[in-house]
Design a protein around this motif. Structure first.
Motif, PDB file in Angstrom:
ATOM      1  N   THR A   1       0.846  -1.188   0.000  1.00 51.35           N
ATOM      2  CA  THR A   1       0.000   0.000   0.000  1.00 51.35           C
ATOM      3  C   THR A   1       0.886   1.245   0.000  1.00 51.35           C
ATOM      4  O   THR A   1       2.072   1.185   0.331  1.00 51.35           O
ATOM      5  N   GLY A   2       0.297   2.361  -0.380  1.00 53.16           N
ATOM      6  CA  GLY A   2       1.046   3.613  -0.429  1.00 53.16           C
ATOM      7  C   GLY A   2       2.069   3.658  -1.541  1.00 53.16           C
ATOM      8  O   GLY A   2       2.972   4.502  -1.528  1.00 53.16           O
ATOM      9  N   VAL A   3       1.944   2.752  -2.508  1.00 51.51           N
ATOM     10  CA  VAL A   3       2.903   2.628  -3.593  1.00 51.51           C
ATOM     11  C   VAL A   3       2.219   2.917  -4.925  1.00 51.51           C
ATOM     12  O   VAL A   3       1.030   2.622  -5.098  1.00 51.51           O
ATOM     13  N   ILE A   4       2.970   3.486  -5.878  1.00 56.41           N
ATOM     14  CA  ILE A   4       2.463   3.659  -7.236  1.00 56.41           C
ATOM     15  C   ILE A   4       3.100   2.600  -8.131  1.00 56.41           C
ATOM     16  O   ILE A   4       4.322   2.519  -8.238  1.00 56.41           O
ATOM     17  N   TYR A   5       2.260   1.769  -8.745  1.00 54.12           N
ATOM     18  CA  TYR A   5       2.727   0.779  -9.710  1.00 54.12           C
ATOM     19  C   TYR A   5       2.589   1.406 -11.094  1.00 54.12           C
ATOM     20  O   TYR A   5       1.482   1.743 -11.536  1.00 54.12           O
ATOM     21  N   LEU A   6       3.703   1.559 -11.787  1.00 54.45           N
ATOM     22  CA  LEU A   6       3.754   2.295 -13.048  1.00 54.45           C
ATOM     23  C   LEU A   6       3.902   1.338 -14.220  1.00 54.45           C
ATOM     24  O   LEU A   6       4.870   0.583 -14.315  1.00 54.45           O
ATOM     25  N   VAL A   7       2.899   1.378 -15.119  1.00 57.15           N
ATOM     26  CA  VAL A   7       2.899   0.552 -16.327  1.00 57.15           C
ATOM     27  C   VAL A   7       3.220   1.460 -17.505  1.00 57.15           C
ATOM     28  O   VAL A   7       2.556   2.490 -17.709  1.00 57.15           O
ATOM     29  N   ASN A   8       4.203   1.084 -18.294  1.00 56.35           N
ATOM     30  CA  ASN A   8       4.649   1.960 -19.375  1.00 56.35           C
ATOM     31  C   ASN A   8       3.767   1.853 -20.613  1.00 56.35           C
ATOM     32  O   ASN A   8       3.391   0.759 -21.046  1.00 56.35           O
ATOM     33  N   LYS A   9       3.428   3.004 -21.177  1.00 59.99           N
ATOM     34  CA  LYS A   9       2.814   3.105 -22.506  1.00 59.99           C
ATOM     35  C   LYS A   9       3.487   4.282 -23.194  1.00 59.99           C
ATOM     36  O   LYS A   9       3.229   5.447 -22.857  1.00 59.99           O
TER      37      LYS A   9
ATOM     38  N   MET B   1      -1.808   2.507  -5.895  1.00 55.27           N
ATOM     39  CA  MET B   1      -2.162   3.189  -7.133  1.00 55.27           C
ATOM     40  C   MET B   1      -1.552   2.471  -8.327  1.00 55.27           C
ATOM     41  O   MET B   1      -0.455   1.914  -8.235  1.00 55.27           O
ATOM     42  N   VAL B   2      -2.279   2.507  -9.437  1.00 49.95           N
ATOM     43  CA  VAL B   2      -1.763   2.053 -10.723  1.00 49.95           C
ATOM     44  C   VAL B   2      -1.825   3.245 -11.678  1.00 49.95           C
ATOM     45  O   VAL B   2      -2.860   3.912 -11.776  1.00 49.95           O
ATOM     46  N   VAL B   3      -0.719   3.504 -12.352  1.00 49.07           N
ATOM     47  CA  VAL B   3      -0.675   4.567 -13.353  1.00 49.07           C
ATOM     48  C   VAL B   3      -0.133   3.979 -14.642  1.00 49.07           C
ATOM     49  O   VAL B   3       0.908   3.306 -14.638  1.00 49.07           O
ATOM     50  N   VAL B   4      -0.833   4.206 -15.744  1.00 55.03           N
ATOM     51  CA  VAL B   4      -0.380   3.776 -17.067  1.00 55.03           C
ATOM     52  C   VAL B   4      -0.087   5.017 -17.894  1.00 55.03           C
ATOM     53  O   VAL B   4      -0.964   5.868 -18.084  1.00 55.03           O
ATOM     54  N   GLY B   5       1.138   5.125 -18.352  1.00 51.91           N
ATOM     55  CA  GLY B   5       1.529   6.275 -19.153  1.00 51.91           C
ATOM     56  C   GLY B   5       2.977   6.149 -19.571  1.00 51.91           C
ATOM     57  O   GLY B   5       3.601   5.092 -19.432  1.00 51.91           O
TER      58      GLY B   5
ATOM     59  N   ALA C   1       8.682  12.563  -7.253  1.00 53.31           N
ATOM     60  CA  ALA C   1       8.764  13.880  -6.627  1.00 53.31           C
ATOM     61  C   ALA C   1       7.610  14.145  -5.669  1.00 53.31           C
ATOM     62  O   ALA C   1       7.695  15.010  -4.790  1.00 53.31           O
ATOM     63  N   LEU C   2       6.515  13.386  -5.826  1.00 60.61           N
ATOM     64  CA  LEU C   2       5.387  13.513  -4.897  1.00 60.61           C
ATOM     65  C   LEU C   2       5.667  12.795  -3.578  1.00 60.61           C
ATOM     66  O   LEU C   2       4.884  12.922  -2.628  1.00 60.61           O
ATOM     67  N   GLY C   3       6.749  12.032  -3.539  1.00 60.79           N
ATOM     68  CA  GLY C   3       7.101  11.337  -2.311  1.00 60.79           C
ATOM     69  C   GLY C   3       6.703   9.873  -2.294  1.00 60.79           C
ATOM     70  O   GLY C   3       6.838   9.212  -1.257  1.00 60.79           O
ATOM     71  N   TYR C   4       6.227   9.345  -3.417  1.00 60.15           N
ATOM     72  CA  TYR C   4       5.796   7.944  -3.463  1.00 60.15           C
ATOM     73  C   TYR C   4       6.929   7.042  -3.948  1.00 60.15           C
ATOM     74  O   TYR C   4       7.783   7.449  -4.745  1.00 60.15           O
ATOM     75  N   GLN C   5       6.908   5.813  -3.455  1.00 55.94           N
ATOM     76  CA  GLN C   5       7.727   4.785  -4.069  1.00 55.94           C
ATOM     77  C   GLN C   5       7.052   4.385  -5.374  1.00 55.94           C
ATOM     78  O   GLN C   5       5.865   4.083  -5.400  1.00 55.94           O
ATOM     79  N   VAL C   6       7.805   4.397  -6.472  1.00 51.69           N
ATOM     80  CA  VAL C   6       7.255   4.059  -7.787  1.00 51.69           C
ATOM     81  C   VAL C   6       7.867   2.747  -8.246  1.00 51.69           C
ATOM     82  O   VAL C   6       9.087   2.618  -8.364  1.00 51.69           O
ATOM     83  N   VAL C   7       7.024   1.756  -8.493  1.00 53.08           N
ATOM     84  CA  VAL C   7       7.467   0.425  -8.881  1.00 53.08           C
ATOM     85  C   VAL C   7       7.092   0.191 -10.347  1.00 53.08           C
ATOM     86  O   VAL C   7       5.913   0.284 -10.718  1.00 53.08           O
ATOM     87  N   ASN C   8       8.066  -0.092 -11.185  1.00 48.24           N
ATOM     88  CA  ASN C   8       7.776  -0.446 -12.572  1.00 48.24           C
ATOM     89  C   ASN C   8       7.042  -1.783 -12.597  1.00 48.24           C
ATOM     90  O   ASN C   8       7.470  -2.755 -11.950  1.00 48.24           O
ATOM     91  N   TYR C   9       5.959  -1.840 -13.352  1.00 43.25           N
ATOM     92  CA  TYR C   9       5.109  -3.039 -13.327  1.00 43.25           C
ATOM     93  C   TYR C   9       4.786  -3.455 -14.747  1.00 43.25           C
ATOM     94  O   TYR C   9       4.341  -2.650 -15.577  1.00 43.25           O
ATOM     95  N   ASP C  10       4.991  -4.717 -15.055  1.00 39.54           N
ATOM     96  CA  ASP C  10       4.669  -5.279 -16.368  1.00 39.54           C
ATOM     97  C   ASP C  10       3.527  -6.264 -16.218  1.00 39.54           C
ATOM     98  O   ASP C  10       3.436  -6.991 -15.228  1.00 39.54           O
ATOM     99  N   ILE C  11       2.656  -6.300 -17.231  1.00 35.05           N
ATOM    100  CA  ILE C  11       1.546  -7.258 -17.186  1.00 35.05           C
ATOM    101  C   ILE C  11       1.765  -8.340 -18.242  1.00 35.05           C
ATOM    102  O   ILE C  11       2.545  -8.182 -19.170  1.00 35.05           O
TER     103      ILE C  11
END
Length: 947
Positions: free
Chosen positions: A743-751, A922-926, A937-947
């Motif tokens: 929790t409290g993490v952003i999972y980042l999916v690349n597009k 959180m999940v962010v796709v971009g 920069a918002l202070g979140y841990q950002v984890v690269n995530y692949d599906i």
């Protein structure tokens, strides 16, 4: 085949006479002129109505329908993108937004608030030729809707401020980003139109417009456009439902009669569109599959050749009996292929397209040759008797099904008046298609398609230019770069109404009319199918939903998608007839049968004219009991499913939903879509499909929901067709463990280079109930993210302009649930959007609901009943809920009581329990390379995530 959208035409059959309060011409309100009355006639296809005009030119159509206590109000303006000027595209669509932003007597966002609070629904749509605004509300809210529509017709201009202009311009940009720029093949139609139509043709630019045009203009350009096109003399007000006609006409005259006429406007010319030689164009896009699209100019809407061209499109590309299916899809040259003939006021196009299958090894040039060879084959084949029979059966069914909603009838009347000046155009529409001959179809083929030239568009994956059909040989003229507008307010000619009443006073509403819950009957068939039915006598139709306990959750994770492939197999050949023969039989009945996979159930949806019910159910029974399970059909469906999954990975919304589902669940069946994954689909064999079918597709404990004009006895006799189906599937035993997602993490999916970012914020939450904490949590969330006027949407869309829409919701079944906040946002506003999401959720968690929001929620939820049971499809959903959860109809009263009595303290306690942002991920796709440093920069841990 074209859906008959020009007229959701209504068959008024037998007992369809309307009780009516007669309006005598000598007692009409001053300034109102009676034009005509069309009455219902037994056995004739007609929508009864009365037509009037006001002195200011407003056309008014009244249709009385007392079957349900609701009213549908439609205001159609005869203006769309085809009335815009070069360099000023997108104005009509822009006003679809601006007309909801308040007027002189309606506050900002109040239109949405009042309609939602009234228990109604609303929207607006724009196309090339008209813009319409519509509301469906309980009958006691009718006057308020007239007040709202009149205020934005007569009192909008002075309320259109520069600030509103800027915010809605951002909203339109977000809409274009979501629906066009960030969607695979999203710019296809725009590019084809630019190449097909000559420069300056009203259809040569997209309805949504070019953003550079909206960036150049100022608010006064928009006001000038409104003052020219949105006067009462260029509008049709159509009202249908539970109305008193005399009262309705008086109210219309009160609110609209004093609004001054606009300038006289003329319809654009219908320039003949010709293409001297084939125009090849291409575009690289972020897609997996290439696409070829061939477009030919034909006629215009309701031209005498439109109907035979529609029949031609059906023969060539309308479903499994078509030549395109045989020559491209069945043999796996293409994943998908079809033909259509969409029509508009000034022009129609005949469009052929295909998505080549990668395994075929075919380029778009190869597919183009197959398409052209198919046209030659059609000429040799000719038109068969069944071709015409199927079209006419489809028409009859669509006409009758159009009678099921007052909205359908009203939209038909409004469209016919707008484009033909005659609401009663149904008979002519029916005749156009009923009179099509084989010779007509061959004639239009030779006149408009054979040997003619069009636009051939290739859309290819980036870097795959070798796949195009041919080298580009056409470049549309460059659009003018233009200059910033200097239109001043002094140039505007403002029209003002003079009234003898105070328009700032919102009309009051009387008591909400009582809504009867549908009367139901229930039984269990000898083979264990539980049946719940109700009678609906407004149309001679029957709608069924059969829910077989054989859904996605019954399969193994390693074989996820097996139920979806089984559904595909059940939609193919039986041991009695081929898939094409089955499709042909259903089309000749005008019936629809679709089988699909859900999480818990294999769903069979059936819609038919009641006169064809028995014949249709025989075919349904054959599908269920006698599937052929042909290896070649299975291989094609499996291959297409894999290609669909790969192609979906180019869509940001799909990526976000897939990653979010995986993170919400542990390593279990619920972590994968019912469509399966690329890996799981590859592992499935035809034997797996057969084994699952034999184990699970059984009648015992299946649920059959039926809405029909037949009484229980007659309908039960028809259901005897299922008596030979026997057996009991395995019981579902499923526990969905909590995941170990951080929790409290952003999972980042690349597009790469995404124009928008897809955001999902949430956590696992409670399972579904009907009158318990889950339902109360839905009420709790309503003010935060459950309505257009919710805090989240007003902030991110209306205040900040970051998105086309933002929301939050609880979603659950009996096994697991989740709470989710979501939006597709401008790429450059991704970090700022997350900040606003968190701020709104945290504030609601900390401080709870306001008294005003609580009142709004109560009114909005408890006044919806009039809309819940209007159509057979709505009744079907209501009954399905009762049967699945073993409810009595009394649950409606229980819910209403919960809404009325739930306290502010209870809602706030639920907010504190379920909306702790620290429990969410959180999940962010971009575009990861751009977004990752911004999110960190918002202070979140950002984890690269692949599906």
């Amino acid at each position: 085949m074209k859906k008959w959208s020009i007229a959701l035409v209504i068959a008024c059959l037998g007992a369809c006479e309307q009780a009516s309060t007669p309006i005598q011409e000598n007692i009409l309100p001053s300034g109102v002129k009676f034009i005509e009355e069309v009455k219902a006639q037994s056995g004739k296809t007609v929508i009864p109505y009365k037509k009037y005009t006001l002195d200011n030119g407003l056309t008014v159509i009244l249709h009385q329908d007392n079957s349900d206590p609701l009213v549908h109000v439609d205001m159609t303006y005869h203006v769309g993108s085809g009335r815009e000027e070069i360099g000023k595209s997108g104005f009509a669509h822009f006003f679809e937004h601006m007309m909801f932003q308040g007027s002189e007597n309606v506050e900002d966002e109040q239109h949405f608030k009042l309609v939602t609070e009234a228990g109604g629904t609303m929207n607006g749509t724009t196309n090339s030729d008209r813009t319409n605004y519509f509301q469906t509300v309980p009958a006691n809210q009718f006057e308020k809707m007239l007040w709202l529509e009149a205020d934005r017709m007569g009192f909008l201009v002075d309320a259109v401020t520069q600030e509103k202009f800027e915010v809605q311009r951002e909203t339109v940009k977000n809409e274009r980003g979501q629906r066009v720029d960030n969607r695979p093949y999203g710019r296809l139609n725009e590019r084809v139109s630019e190449a097909l139509y000559p420069a300056g043709h009203p259809y040569s630019w997209p309805v949504i417009g070019y953003m550079e045009d909206l960036n150049r203009v100022n608010v006064n350009d928009l006001k000038a456009f409104f003052l020219k096109w949105y006067g009462p003399n260029n509008a049709t007000l159509t009202i249908g439902g539970d109305i008193d006609e005399q009262e309705a006409l008086s109210l219309v005259n009160k609110y609209f009669g004093t609004i001054p006429r606009g300038p006289e406007v003329a319809m654009p010319e219908k320039p003949t569109v010709t293409v001297a030689e084939d125009r090849y164009i291409s575009m690289e896009d972020n897609v997996h599959l290439p696409l070829i699209y061939m477009s030919y100019p034909t006629v215009s809407i309701r031209h005498e050749d439109e109907a035979p061209l529609d029949v031609l499109s059906s023969i060539l590309g309308g479903g499994k009996t078509s030549l395109f299916y045989k020559n491209l899809v069945k043999n796996q040259l293409a994943v998908q292929a079809s033909v259509s003939h969409p029509c508009a006021e000034l022009a129609c196009t005949f469009n052929l397209f295909a998505l080549p299958h990668p395994a075929s090894g075919k380029t778009l040039a190869d597919i183009e040759k197959v398409i052209r060879d198919t046209l030659v084959e059609f000429e040799e084949r000719g038109v068969e008797d069944d071709d015409l029979t199927k079209v006419k059966a489809s028409m009859e069914a669509s006409y009758v099904f159009g009678l099921q909603s007052v909205a359908g009838k009203v939209s038909t009347l409004a469209s016919n008046e707008t484009f033909k000046g005659n609401p009663n155009y149904i008979a002519q529409d029916i005749a156009r298609y009923a009179n099509v001959t084989k010779a007509d179809v061959m004639r239009v083929f030779k006149q408009y398609i054979k040997g003619q030239h069009g636009v051939i568009m290739s859309v290819i994956p980036k870097g795959k230019t070798e796949l195009i059909a041919a080298e580009d040989n056409f470049t549309p003229p460059l659009r003018s770069a233009g200059v910033l507008s200097k239109t001043s307010s002094e140039e505007l000619v403002i029209r003002k109404a003079k009234d003898n009443f105070d328009r700032s006073v919102i009309p009051t509403s009387g008591a909400n009319k009582a809504v009867e819950v549908p009367k139901m009957w229930q039984k269990t068939l000898a083979n264990g199918i539980k049946v719940l039915g109700t009678q609906s006598i407004e149309t001679p139709t029957t709608t069924l939903l059969l829910k077989i306990p054989a859904g996605h959750y019954y399969s193994d994770k390693e074989k996820a998608g097996v139920v979806s492939l089984l559904a595909s197999a059940l939609n193919e050949s039986t041991t009695e007839r081929s898939a094409e023969e089955m499709s042909n039989a259903l089309q000749k009945l005008g019936s629809s049968v679709s089988i699909s996979a859900g999480n818990q159930y294999l769903n069979v949806n059936v819609s038919t004219l009641t006169k064809n019910l028995d014949a249709t159910l025989l075919l349904v029974n054959e599908k269920l009991l006698k599937p052929a399970f042909i290896e070649s059909e299975f291989a094609r469906n499996k291959s297409n499913a894999i290609q669909g999954i790969i192609n979906n990975k180019k869509d940001a919304g799909y990526l976000a939903s897939t990653a979010y589902r995986q993170l919400l669940q542990a390593d279990n069946i619920a972590s994968i879509s019912s469509q399966g994954s690329e890996e799981s689909i590859k592992s499935i064999s035809l034997d797996d499909i057969k084994a699952f079918y034999q184990q699970q597709v059984k009648p015992f404990d299946s649920q059959l929901i039926v809405v029909s004009d037949l009484q229980e006895k007659a309908l039960s006799k028809s259901l005897d067709v299922f008596s030979a189906w026997q057996g009991k599937g395995e019981k579902l035993s499923l526990v969905l463990a909590e995941p170990d997602t951080q929790t409290g993490v952003i999972y980042l999916v690349n597009k790469d280079e995404a124009a928008q970012s897809a955001i999902r914020i949430g956590k696992r939450s409670i399972t579904q109930d009907i009158t318990g904490e889950y339902y109360k949590s839905y009420l709790m969330n309503f003010a935060l993210g459950g309505a257009f006027n919710s805090r989240i949407n007003l902030n991110l869309r209306e205040d900040k302009g970051y998105t086309y829409g933002a929301r939050s919701y609880f979603s659950a079944d009996k096994f697991s649930g989740n709470y989710t906040a979501s939006a597709e946002v401008r790429a450059d506003a991704t970090d700022k959007s997350i900040v606003e999401f968190v701020k709104e959720i945290q504030a609601y968690h900390d401080n709870g609901i306001t008294d005003e929001e609580l009142s709004f929620m109560r009114n909005a939820i408890n006044q919806k009943d009039a809309l819940k049971y209007e159509t057979p499809r709505a009744k079907l959903g209501f009954l399905a809920q009762i049967l699945e959860h073993d409810l009595t109809a009394d649950f409606v009263k229980q819910r209403a009581n919960i809404v009325e009595t739930i306290t502010k303290e209870e809602i706030n306690a639920l907010a504190k329990k379920h909306l702790n942002i620290a429990d969410m991920f959180m999940v962010v796709v971009g575009d990861a390379k751009t977004l990752k440093p911004q999110l960190e920069a918002l202070g979140y841990q950002v984890v690269n995530y692949d599906i």
